[in-house]
Design a protein around this motif. Structure first.
Motif, PDB file in Angstrom:
ATOM      1  N   GLY A  95      22.917  43.504  14.196  1.00  0.00           N
ATOM      2  CA  GLY A  95      22.150  44.584  13.593  1.00  0.00           C
ATOM      3  C   GLY A  95      20.651  44.458  13.792  1.00  0.00           C
ATOM      4  O   GLY A  95      20.144  43.476  14.309  1.00  0.00           O
ATOM      5  N   ASP A  96      19.960  45.500  13.338  1.00  0.00           N
ATOM      6  CA  ASP A  96      18.512  45.587  13.476  1.00  0.00           C
ATOM      7  C   ASP A  96      17.772  45.086  12.243  1.00  0.00           C
ATOM      8  O   ASP A  96      16.627  44.651  12.336  1.00  0.00           O
ATOM      9  CB  ASP A  96      18.097  47.042  13.743  1.00  0.00           C
ATOM     10  N   PHE A  97      18.413  45.188  11.076  1.00  0.00           N
ATOM     11  CA  PHE A  97      17.789  44.706   9.842  1.00  0.00           C
ATOM     12  C   PHE A  97      18.880  44.404   8.828  1.00  0.00           C
ATOM     13  O   PHE A  97      20.045  44.723   9.027  1.00  0.00           O
ATOM     14  CB  PHE A  97      16.772  45.716   9.295  1.00  0.00           C
ATOM     15  N   SER A  98      18.489  43.756   7.724  1.00  0.00           N
ATOM     16  CA  SER A  98      19.458  43.403   6.696  1.00  0.00           C
ATOM     17  C   SER A  98      18.891  43.733   5.323  1.00  0.00           C
ATOM     18  O   SER A  98      17.682  43.858   5.150  1.00  0.00           O
ATOM     19  CB  SER A  98      19.812  41.911   6.771  1.00  0.00           C
ATOM     20  N   MET A  99      19.800  43.872   4.368  1.00  0.00           N
ATOM     21  CA  MET A  99      19.437  44.089   2.973  1.00  0.00           C
ATOM     22  C   MET A  99      20.299  43.157   2.129  1.00  0.00           C
ATOM     23  O   MET A  99      21.483  42.972   2.424  1.00  0.00           O
ATOM     24  CB  MET A  99      19.643  45.545   2.561  1.00  0.00           C
ATOM     25  N   THR A 100      19.709  42.584   1.070  1.00  0.00           N
ATOM     26  CA  THR A 100      20.388  41.587   0.257  1.00  0.00           C
ATOM     27  C   THR A 100      20.418  42.001  -1.206  1.00  0.00           C
ATOM     28  O   THR A 100      19.401  42.421  -1.752  1.00  0.00           O
ATOM     29  CB  THR A 100      19.678  40.223   0.386  1.00  0.00           C
ATOM     30  N   ALA A 101      21.572  41.850  -1.837  1.00  0.00           N
ATOM     31  CA  ALA A 101      21.727  42.043  -3.279  1.00  0.00           C
ATOM     32  C   ALA A 101      21.818  40.653  -3.901  1.00  0.00           C
ATOM     33  O   ALA A 101      22.789  39.932  -3.660  1.00  0.00           O
ATOM     34  CB  ALA A 101      22.973  42.862  -3.582  1.00  0.00           C
ATOM     35  N   LEU A 102      20.813  40.283  -4.656  1.00  0.00           N
ATOM     36  CA  LEU A 102      20.754  38.934  -5.210  1.00  0.00           C
ATOM     37  C   LEU A 102      21.386  38.829  -6.593  1.00  0.00           C
ATOM     38  O   LEU A 102      22.097  37.894  -6.889  1.00  0.00           O
ATOM     39  CB  LEU A 102      19.301  38.460  -5.296  1.00  0.00           C
ATOM     40  N   GLY A 103      21.096  39.749  -7.463  1.00  0.00           N
ATOM     41  CA  GLY A 103      21.613  39.668  -8.823  1.00  0.00           C
ATOM     42  C   GLY A 103      20.802  38.717  -9.677  1.00  0.00           C
ATOM     43  O   GLY A 103      19.678  38.332  -9.347  1.00  0.00           O
ATOM     44  N   SER A 104      21.384  38.298 -10.779  1.00  0.00           N
ATOM     45  CA  SER A 104      20.672  37.451 -11.737  1.00  0.00           C
ATOM     46  C   SER A 104      20.739  35.984 -11.324  1.00  0.00           C
ATOM     47  O   SER A 104      21.558  35.587 -10.496  1.00  0.00           O
ATOM     48  CB  SER A 104      21.281  37.637 -13.126  1.00  0.00           C
ATOM     49  N   SER A 105      19.861  35.195 -11.945  1.00  0.00           N
ATOM     50  CA  SER A 105      19.835  33.759 -11.656  1.00  0.00           C
ATOM     51  C   SER A 105      19.564  32.986 -12.939  1.00  0.00           C
ATOM     52  O   SER A 105      19.011  33.506 -13.896  1.00  0.00           O
ATOM     53  CB  SER A 105      18.763  33.441 -10.610  1.00  0.00           C
ATOM     54  N   THR A 106      19.979  31.729 -12.933  1.00  0.00           N
ATOM     55  CA  THR A 106      19.731  30.817 -14.043  1.00  0.00           C
ATOM     56  C   THR A 106      19.078  29.567 -13.477  1.00  0.00           C
ATOM     57  O   THR A 106      19.618  28.953 -12.556  1.00  0.00           O
ATOM     58  CB  THR A 106      21.059  30.444 -14.742  1.00  0.00           C
ATOM     59  N   ASN A 107      17.915  29.218 -13.994  1.00  0.00           N
ATOM     60  CA  ASN A 107      17.158  28.053 -13.521  1.00  0.00           C
ATOM     61  C   ASN A 107      16.948  28.078 -12.012  1.00  0.00           C
ATOM     62  O   ASN A 107      17.047  27.055 -11.335  1.00  0.00           O
ATOM     63  CB  ASN A 107      17.849  26.750 -13.935  1.00  0.00           C
TER      64      ASN A 107
END
Length: 133
Positions: A95-107
């Motif tokens: 592909g030409d580009f990417s998109m990321t879904a990270l969501g929540s994080s702890t520490n």
């Protein structure tokens, strides 16, 4: 006054050619930016209209997304991981580009694995090449 008509017409034609060339050269950049903006701002219907078949984005009733890639593989993105942001993919990925879904994080650690969507621009439209989840 008629001696100025040809030079003025020539300049106007030159501007028209320059405008069309510029529009064509930067069309894929505009398409990428528009699609990424729609997805980031949760305008999924507008983003879906920019996709080539069989690729699709569908907002589910629970607020999650169902993504369908080029091969017809379906991936569910839970609502807690949205929104998608530009970048985050592997440099050697399709592909030409990417998109990321990270969501929540702890520490500083993600609570769930990131979901990465790899996309390409094809003739002014977007195609989901692959989704890593």
């Amino acid at each position: 006054m008629s001696k100025f008509k040809k030079p003025i017409l020539g300049v106007l034609c030159g501007f028209a050619v320059f405008y069309l060339a510029t529009w064509f050269v930067f069309r894929s950049d505009r398409t990428t930016q528009d699609f990424a903006d729609h997805v980031y701002r949760a305008r999924y219907n507008e983003a879906a209209e920019m996709l080539t078949a069989p690729c699709s984005i569908k907002l589910e009733t629970d607020g999650g997304l169902t993504l369908v890639d080029r091969a017809g593989k379906s991936t569910f993105v839970p609502p807690g991981q949205l929104p998608f942001k530009v970048g985050g993919g592997r440099p050697d990925a399709p592909g030409d580009f990417s998109m990321t879904a990270l969501g929540s994080s702890t520490n500083g650690r993600l609570d769930a694995p990131a979901i990465i969507m790899y996309l390409s621009v094809e003739g002014g439209r977007i195609c989901i090449d692959h989704v890593d989840s």
